[in-house]
Design a protein around this motif. Structure first.
Motif, mmCIF file in Angstrom:
data_model
loop_
_atom_site.group_PDB
_atom_site.id
_atom_site.type_symbol
_atom_site.label_atom_id
_atom_site.label_comp_id
_atom_site.label_asym_id
_atom_site.label_seq_id
_atom_site.Cartn_x
_atom_site.Cartn_y
_atom_site.Cartn_z
ATOM 1 N N UNK A 1 -1.992 -3.516 -2.837
ATOM 2 C CA UNK A 1 -1.632 -3.183 -4.214
ATOM 3 C C UNK A 1 -1.672 -4.397 -5.124
ATOM 4 N N UNK A 2 -1.188 -5.522 -4.602
ATOM 5 C CA UNK A 2 -1.195 -6.763 -5.389
ATOM 6 C C UNK A 2 -2.627 -7.259 -5.622
ATOM 7 N N UNK A 3 -3.461 -7.151 -4.589
ATOM 8 C CA UNK A 3 -4.857 -7.583 -4.705
ATOM 9 C C UNK A 3 -5.601 -6.791 -5.776
ATOM 10 N N UNK A 4 -5.256 -5.511 -5.897
ATOM 11 C CA UNK A 4 -5.987 -4.624 -6.803
ATOM 12 C C UNK A 4 -5.436 -4.661 -8.229
ATOM 13 N N UNK A 5 -4.101 -4.673 -8.367
ATOM 14 C CA UNK A 5 -3.516 -4.559 -9.714
ATOM 15 C C UNK A 5 -2.303 -5.455 -9.931
ATOM 16 N N UNK A 6 -2.227 -6.562 -9.205
ATOM 17 C CA UNK A 6 -1.134 -7.505 -9.419
ATOM 18 C C UNK A 6 0.217 -6.958 -8.983
ATOM 19 N N UNK A 7 1.283 -7.464 -9.603
ATOM 20 C CA UNK A 7 2.647 -7.058 -9.242
ATOM 21 C C UNK A 7 2.880 -5.560 -9.467
ATOM 22 N N UNK A 8 2.447 -4.986 -10.602
ATOM 23 C CA UNK A 8 2.616 -3.529 -10.779
ATOM 24 C C UNK A 8 1.918 -2.728 -9.673
ATOM 25 N N UNK A 9 0.748 -3.196 -9.256
ATOM 26 C CA UNK A 9 0.016 -2.529 -8.179
ATOM 27 C C UNK A 9 0.753 -2.616 -6.856
ATOM 28 N N UNK A 10 1.354 -3.785 -6.593
ATOM 29 C CA UNK A 10 2.131 -3.967 -5.365
ATOM 30 C C UNK A 10 3.322 -3.011 -5.334
ATOM 31 N N UNK A 11 3.996 -2.870 -6.468
ATOM 32 C CA UNK A 11 5.151 -1.967 -6.557
ATOM 33 C C UNK A 11 4.731 -0.507 -6.401
ATOM 34 N N UNK A 12 3.608 -0.136 -7.031
ATOM 35 C CA UNK A 12 3.115 1.248 -6.940
ATOM 36 C C UNK A 12 2.758 1.604 -5.499
ATOM 37 N N UNK A 13 2.050 0.697 -4.824
ATOM 38 C CA UNK A 13 1.659 0.933 -3.430
ATOM 39 C C UNK A 13 2.886 0.967 -2.518
ATOM 40 N N UNK A 14 3.831 0.071 -2.773
ATOM 41 C CA UNK A 14 5.057 0.005 -1.967
ATOM 42 C C UNK A 14 5.861 1.300 -2.070
ATOM 43 N N UNK A 15 6.062 1.770 -3.295
ATOM 44 C CA UNK A 15 6.813 3.018 -3.505
ATOM 45 C C UNK A 15 6.069 4.194 -2.867
ATOM 46 N N UNK A 16 4.741 4.204 -3.011
ATOM 47 C CA UNK A 16 3.937 5.283 -2.445
ATOM 48 C C UNK A 16 4.012 5.352 -0.932
ATOM 49 N N UNK A 17 4.040 4.202 -0.278
ATOM 50 C CA UNK A 17 4.058 4.176 1.190
ATOM 51 C C UNK A 17 5.451 4.468 1.745
ATOM 52 N N UNK A 18 6.493 4.158 0.970
ATOM 53 C CA UNK A 18 7.869 4.273 1.474
ATOM 54 C C UNK A 18 8.461 5.669 1.267
ATOM 55 N N UNK B 1 -2.629 7.268 -3.348
ATOM 56 C CA UNK B 1 -3.398 6.932 -2.141
ATOM 57 C C UNK B 1 -2.464 6.618 -0.978
ATOM 58 N N UNK B 2 -1.484 5.756 -1.225
ATOM 59 C CA UNK B 2 -0.552 5.388 -0.156
ATOM 60 C C UNK B 2 0.470 6.492 0.111
ATOM 61 N N UNK B 3 0.735 7.305 -0.901
ATOM 62 C CA UNK B 3 1.616 8.461 -0.725
ATOM 63 C C UNK B 3 0.983 9.452 0.255
ATOM 64 N N UNK B 4 -0.361 9.579 0.211
ATOM 65 C CA UNK B 4 -1.077 10.476 1.127
ATOM 66 C C UNK B 4 -1.197 9.873 2.523
ATOM 67 N N UNK B 5 -1.379 8.553 2.589
ATOM 68 C CA UNK B 5 -1.556 7.881 3.880
ATOM 69 C C UNK B 5 -0.278 7.911 4.708
ATOM 70 N N UNK B 6 0.849 7.668 4.065
ATOM 71 C CA UNK B 6 2.120 7.486 4.776
ATOM 72 C C UNK B 6 2.523 8.635 5.699
ATOM 73 N N UNK B 7 2.570 9.890 5.231
ATOM 74 C CA UNK B 7 3.088 10.958 6.097
ATOM 75 C C UNK B 7 2.158 11.396 7.223
ATOM 76 N N UNK B 8 0.878 11.007 7.181
ATOM 77 C CA UNK B 8 -0.050 11.441 8.236
ATOM 78 C C UNK B 8 -0.253 10.369 9.299
ATOM 79 N N UNK B 9 0.543 9.317 9.233
ATOM 80 C CA UNK B 9 0.394 8.222 10.187
ATOM 81 C C UNK B 9 1.503 8.275 11.223
ATOM 82 N N UNK B 10 1.120 8.556 12.456
ATOM 83 C CA UNK B 10 2.063 8.564 13.568
ATOM 84 C C UNK B 10 1.827 7.322 14.423
ATOM 85 N N UNK C 1 -2.649 2.465 -11.344
ATOM 86 C CA UNK C 1 -1.357 2.399 -10.650
ATOM 87 C C UNK C 1 -1.007 3.745 -10.024
ATOM 88 N N UNK C 2 -1.263 4.822 -10.773
ATOM 89 C CA UNK C 2 -0.987 6.160 -10.242
ATOM 90 C C UNK C 2 -1.899 6.468 -9.056
#
Length: 201
Positions: free
Chosen positions: A75-92, A17-26, A11-12
């Motif tokens: 996130x959901x595909x990889x780790x279910x609902x917790x994974x979806x939440x982790x990826x969502x928070x990381x990207x936002x 991963x998505x925390x790193x992707x988000x700010x470098x995407x224009x 989850x971390x």
């Protein structure tokens, strides 16, 4: 019934991963596609090339930003609902923080020559990123002449009818995809029956 353990390390890793992707995407979610493919398919090997194409297709066809939808879906595909939440928070989170800061500083630098010059340089790079993503996805998606023809027709329709709803185009593609598969199944069934009859005689 044994309760499934939550893999906090995974989850971390999803979050970071998505925390790193988000700010470098224009340039929006589409510019994120090649970066996500590089991270998720090539480096992490979490999903395959065909799966990532399906993720983007589904993410585009439902309401919401494609970047947020894609992150949640993966996130959901990889780790279910917790994974979806982790990826969502990381990207936002990074985007949210950056927008708050930019909003506070906008009045002081929006007419700055250097800022405007930087943005002019970023725009063509975004176009290149989207073109690169389209090319990579085409190698997985355009598997035969029928798929290539369907893609060409959709491009033509989108260019001619610029106000056409994208969701409608996606559903049209899904409809024709189902029809094509059914026709192929019928053809294969007919060929198989002819072979059986030929063997009998």
């Amino acid at each position: 019934m044994e309760k499934k353990k939550v893999n906090y390390k995974l989850l971390f890793e999803l979050f970071m991963t998505f925390f790193k992707i988000s700010p470098i995407t224009f340039g929006g979610g589409f510019a994120m596609i090649p970066i996500m493919e590089e991270e998720l398919v090539t480096k992490k090997n979490w999903i395959g090339k065909e799966e990532i194409v399906d993720v983007f297709a589904v993410s585009q066809s439902v309401p919401g930003a494609i970047a947020v939808n894609s992150a949640t879906f993966v996130g959901y595909q990889i780790a279910g609902v917790p994974g979806a939440l982790a990826a969502l928070v990381g990207i936002v989170i990074p985007t949210f923080v950056i927008i708050i800061i930019l909003g506070a500083l906008l009045s002081s630098f929006q007419h700055n020559i250097h800022v405007q010059a930087a943005l002019q340089g970023i725009r063509p790079v975004v176009v290149a990123l989207i073109a690169s993503a389209a090319y990579k996805m085409s190698k997985v998606s355009l598997v035969d002449k029928i798929c290539f023809t369907l893609c060409a027709i959709c491009v033509l329709v989108l260019l001619l009818f610029k106000s056409l709803n994208l969701i409608l185009v996606i559903f049209m593609g899904a409809f024709f995809g189902i029809v094509i598969v059914k026709v192929k199944e019928m053809q294969n069934h007919t060929v198989a029956q002819k072979k059986v009859r030929g063997e009998k005689f």
